[in-house]
Structure formats: structure tokens, C-alpha cells
Design a protein around this motif. Structure first.
Motif, mmCIF file in Angstrom:
data_model
loop_
_atom_site.group_PDB
_atom_site.id
_atom_site.type_symbol
_atom_site.label_atom_id
_atom_site.label_comp_id
_atom_site.label_asym_id
_atom_site.label_seq_id
_atom_site.Cartn_x
_atom_site.Cartn_y
_atom_site.Cartn_z
ATOM 1 N N ILE A 9 5.471 -2.941 -0.167
ATOM 2 C CA ILE A 9 4.832 -1.657 0.118
ATOM 3 C C ILE A 9 5.378 -0.668 -0.896
ATOM 4 O O ILE A 9 6.593 -0.503 -1.011
ATOM 5 N N LEU A 38 -1.759 -0.319 -10.252
ATOM 6 C CA LEU A 38 -1.505 -0.381 -8.805
ATOM 7 C C LEU A 38 -2.788 -0.118 -8.028
ATOM 8 O O LEU A 38 -3.074 -0.774 -7.028
ATOM 9 N N ASN A 41 -5.153 -3.092 -7.731
ATOM 10 C CA ASN A 41 -4.718 -4.179 -6.859
ATOM 11 C C ASN A 41 -4.254 -3.706 -5.485
ATOM 12 O O ASN A 41 -3.728 -4.500 -4.711
ATOM 13 N N GLY A 42 -4.412 -2.429 -5.195
ATOM 14 C CA GLY A 42 -3.909 -1.890 -3.931
ATOM 15 C C GLY A 42 -4.969 -1.091 -3.204
ATOM 16 O O GLY A 42 -6.170 -1.318 -3.368
#
Length: 163
Positions: A9, A38, A41-42
Motif C-alpha cells: 500500500i 503508479l 498500475n494502481g
């Protein structure tokens, strides 16, 4: 104590950064290469709001899920009253860091304010001058420190870290 099997996280809080200045929201991609990666992919929030414009009550709300009037931190910086901190400590609210630590997460914060919201992190850095210092901290989850340094090296300069 720490669980390597948990998903990572990463919560990035950058004070005074406007969304229109990030590549993942349509600005020049070269300005924020790591945040862009980020975001690919997040999870990216397209409709998020702060409960207040001051850092300390906002961070407290992020960590507690409560509005400032409920958690008690109303002031900012040196304007936080002793009574606010006393009330917050008396409430002993579950914070994101406490919850993650209980679940087996290793929590890290990099913050140059050094104020009360540093509580609860496994490592809290206030004297980190560059990202190499950050990577040289005693992290139990970094398997190959050299490889990680090389991975981030293109975005580093002597004095600044580009996000």
C-alpha cells in the motif's frame, strides 16, 4: 512481526500539489514519471476532496477517516493548541498506521514537518536529504537494495527527487 505476504500500500500525500500538474491527469508526462507509473498500475481518484485546506487537520482526517470537528485537530502548524492534541490523544482513535501495524504492515513516512502526526509509523524520517538515504534505512522488506537504488536513480539529482 511484519508480514511479507501482504499487498503493498503506497499512500502519497503531497502538500500543495495541484492535480493539473501531474502527467497521469493530462499534464506533461515527463514532469511526474513515477507517479504516472503508479497511477497506471494502481488506483487513481478522479473525484477526491480535502476536508480542509490546512495540512494538520487534513492529515489527521486521512489517518482517522473523521472530520476535524470529530478528531479535534483544527489548527495548523504552530497554531495547534495544546487542548487539541490532548483531546486527540484522549480519544485514542484508531489511525491508519495503527491498523496497518496490527495487520502486519511495516509503515514508513517521509515528512519534514516532524510534528505530532508522525506517531504510529514503523519508521518516520525527518532528516532524509535524498532518496538514497531513504533506501539505506533498515527496511526488512528490501531484498536487493542496490537493484532498488538503480531502479530509481534516473529520477534523482544531488538536491532533489523528481516524482
Amino acid at each position: 512481526m511484519f508480514n511479507d505476504d501482504l499487498p503493498n500500500i503506497i499512500l502519497i500525500v503531497i502538500d500543495s500539489l495541484r492535480v493539473e500538474n501531474l502527467g497521469c491527469y493530462g499534464f506533461l508526462p515527463s514532469i511526474s514519471p513515477n507517479i504516472n507509473e503508479l497511477a497506471e498500475n494502481g488506483i487513481v481518484f478522479d473525484n477526491a476532496f480535502s476536508c480542509t485546506n490546512a495540512t494538520d487537520p487534513s492529515l489527521t482526517s486521512i489517518f482517522t477517516g473523521m472530520l476535524p470537528i470529530s478528531h479535534g485537530i483544527i489548527g495548523h502548524g504552530n497554531k495547534i493548541k495544546r487542548q487539541e492534541l490532548s483531546l486527540f490523544n484522549e480519544l485514542n482513535l484508531p489511525t491508519l498506521t495503527k491498523i496497518l501495524n496490527k495487520k502486519g504492515y511495516f509503515t514508513v513516512a517521509i515528512d519534514f514537518l516532524g510534528r505530532w502526526h508522525k506517531n504510529g509509523f514503523s519508521i518516520y524520517g525527518t532528516t532524509i536529504r535524498n532518496f538514497f538515504d531513504f533506501l539505506n534505512l533498515p527496511f526488512p522488506f528490501l531484498k536487493n537494495k542496490k537493484e532498488k537504488q538503480l531502479e530509481y536513480a534516473p529520477y534523482l539529482t544531488k538536491d532533489a527527487l523528481y516524482f
